[in-house]
Write an enzyme that holds these catalytic residues in place. Structure first.
Site, PDB file in Angstrom:
ATOM      1  N   ASP A   1      -5.404   1.408  12.858  1.00  0.00           N
ATOM      2  CA  ASP A   1      -6.673   0.735  12.586  1.00  0.00           C
ATOM      3  C   ASP A   1      -7.487   0.564  13.865  1.00  0.00           C
ATOM      4  OD1 ASP A   1      -6.380  -0.310   9.588  1.00  0.00           O
ATOM      5  OD2 ASP A   1      -4.450  -0.327  10.609  1.00  0.00           O
TER       6      ASP A   1
ATOM      7  N   LYS B   1      -0.840  -1.421  10.389  1.00  0.00           N
ATOM      8  CA  LYS B   1      -0.351  -2.379   9.389  1.00  0.00           C
ATOM      9  C   LYS B   1       0.918  -3.080   9.857  1.00  0.00           C
ATOM     10  CE  LYS B   1      -1.920  -3.336   6.371  1.00  0.00           C
ATOM     11  NZ  LYS B   1      -2.755  -4.567   6.326  1.00  0.00           N
TER      12      LYS B   1
ATOM     13  N   GLN C   1       0.823  -1.224   0.000  1.00  0.00           N
ATOM     14  CA  GLN C   1       0.000   0.000   0.000  1.00  0.00           C
ATOM     15  C   GLN C   1       0.852   1.266   0.000  1.00  0.00           C
ATOM     16  OE1 GLN C   1      -0.449  -2.629   2.012  1.00  0.00           O
ATOM     17  NE2 GLN C   1      -2.563  -2.868   2.676  1.00  0.00           N
TER      18      GLN C   1
HETATM   19  O1  MRU Z   1      -5.025  -3.562   5.259  1.00  0.00           O
HETATM   20  P1  MRU Z   1      -5.350  -2.128   5.057  1.00  0.00           P
HETATM   21  O2  MRU Z   1      -4.742  -1.510   3.849  1.00  0.00           O
HETATM   22  O3  MRU Z   1      -6.825  -1.840   5.190  1.00  0.00           O
HETATM   23  O4  MRU Z   1      -4.668  -1.506   6.318  1.00  0.00           O
HETATM   24  C1  MRU Z   1      -5.014  -0.304   6.784  1.00  0.00           C
HETATM   25  C2  MRU Z   1      -3.902   0.606   6.582  1.00  0.00           C
HETATM   26  O5  MRU Z   1      -3.748   1.135   5.518  1.00  0.00           O
HETATM   27  C3  MRU Z   1      -2.969   0.881   7.627  1.00  0.00           C
HETATM   28  O6  MRU Z   1      -2.879   0.035   8.651  1.00  0.00           O
HETATM   29  C4  MRU Z   1      -3.031   2.344   7.948  1.00  0.00           C
HETATM   30  O7  MRU Z   1      -1.795   2.733   8.344  1.00  0.00           O
HETATM   31  C5  MRU Z   1      -4.061   2.698   8.930  1.00  0.00           C
HETATM   32  S1  MRU Z   1      -5.612   2.868   8.253  1.00  0.00           S
HETATM   33  C6  MRU Z   1      -5.839   4.533   8.362  1.00  0.00           C
END
Ligand code: MRU
Length: 390
Positions: free
Chosen positions: A246, A258, A205
């Protein structure tokens, strides 16, 4: 934020709702940065599938999608029988909640929608209230990100080199982003800085989404391999780390984000580099008492064993890197399996500060400052339909 595709610039939100068709419109994030497409989900099951498959991802964005998905499901109900309606709402809620377990935003967002619906007497009234509440969640997400930018901008000085992980940008929210909000605010004030985007394997990402966003916005940046941050920190080439979350525990200040975030926090501590986390209030979980209790999503092994990209004939790819067909390629040894936890938990003592819409707090201050951080409105949690005290 503004997106420029084939020379045309337009403002987009990551998630919007088409009232007439009862569809949710989503930017198809799996195609970025190679292709920009909007897709529509036609019912709540398709919406849950889009969350599960990461068409839409990122805490705030899946929060808004779940809120709209609940409204979508509620609005699709035909009839006026209160008992059947309650059962239907529960099915929609559970289907959306189970799509992705680690982020708490979908649960907080859907609880807000349910709370708003409880003021309606008839099915028809509840249907109207559900969509209004989902719209309000989406609008509040944008306001919160703007406020994170206003508070976080003071952390950014001219000439800084800032590390970020994964994508906590506008694609991960309805607009603006959490970790990126201070960057966009600093750019608007004319500050000059450089961003290192962790590639963020396995789904990349950082390399695909954050880098695309920053490029769209004209912010100086480079992608680094996930393993490169320690080296750059040791050589004093990183001055600040800002990530998203998250799920942030209001009681302990622990931050789920993440996979790989914890490693970066350990490295930042070792090198005395400030480590900040940007969050809207919908990312706070006031209930859990330990990071060990956070459900960590285990995703498909294929994400680790291979990689996504755009395939094209190597000659034309060199001439025009924008061409190519999205594809998955197997990288790993064909007979090996993989383990794929999607998130990790960073302990409070590794975090310098949490940038919230209400200001910047030390992680240990969240609980003592809970009234400022929305706890009052959230101290009744709707659990599977039943109301209970935290
Ligand atoms: O698996 P994802 O892409 O949904 O994960 C979320 C994220 O992009 C990250 O953990 C992020 O840093 C926090 S979400 C604002």
């Amino acid at each position: 934020m503004n997106v420029t595709v084939r020379g045309h610039t337009r403002h987009y939100r990551t998630v919007t709702f088409d009232r007439e068709k009862n569809h949710i419109l989503l930017i198809e994030q799996r195609l970025l940065p190679h292709r920009f497409e909007i897709i529509a989900t036609q019912d709540f099951r398709e919406t849950a599938q889009a969350i599960r498959d990461m068409v839409v991802r990122g805490a705030g964005a899946i929060g808004a999608t779940a809120a709209y998905g609940l409204a979508q499901g509620v609005r699709a109900f035909r009839g006026s029988d209160a008992g059947r309606f309650r059962g239907h709402v529960q099915t929609v809620y559970t289907t959306l909640k189970e799509a992705r377990p680690t982020a708490v935003d979908p649960v907080n967002a859907m609880n807000e929608v349910r709370r708003a619906m409880s003021a309606g007497k008839t099915v028809a009234e509840k249907q109207v209230l559900a969509l209004n509440a989902a719209e309000e969640f989406a609008n509040e997400d944008v306001r919160h990100c703007e406020a994170i930018g206003r508070h976080g901008v003071k952390l950014i000085r001219n000439g800084m080199r800032i590390l970020t992980h994964c994508n906590a940008g506008w694609l991960a929210f309805v607009d603006i982003g959490s970790a990126t909000a201070p960057l966009y605010a600093a750019q608007a004030r004319g500050k000059k800085f450089h961003v290192f985007c962790d590639e963020t394997r396995p789904r990349s990402q950082g390399a695909t989404l954050t880098a695309w966003e920053l490029a769209q916005q004209g912010i100086s940046h480079q992608i680094i391999a996930d393993n490169a941050a320690g080296h750059l920190m040791q050589r004093r080439e990183i001055d600040l780390v800002i990530v998203g979350s998250d799920r942030t525990l209001g009681r302990t200040g622990e931050v789920a984000n993440k996979i790989g975030t914890y490693t970066k926090a350990v490295l930042a501590k070792r090198h005395d580099i400030p480590f900040y986390v940007g969050i809207p209030l919908s990312t706070i979980d006031w209930e859990l008492k330990s990071g060990l209790a956070i459900p960590i999503e285990e995703r498909d092994a294929g994400e680790v064993l291979g990689a996504w990209g755009a395939i094209s004939n190597p000659q034309s790819a060199i001439r025009n890197p924008r061409t190519g067909r999205p594809a998955y390629v197997r990288v790993a040894n064909p007979t090996s399996g993989a383990r794929n936890p999607g998130f990790d938990v960073t302990p409070a003592d590794l975090i310098t500060g949490i940038i919230t819409p209400a200001g910047i707090f030390k992680p240990q201050e969240l609980w003592p400052q809970r009234r400022k951080l929305g706890f009052v409105e959230r101290d009744m949690i709707v659990k599977n339909g039943a109301r209970c005290r935290v």
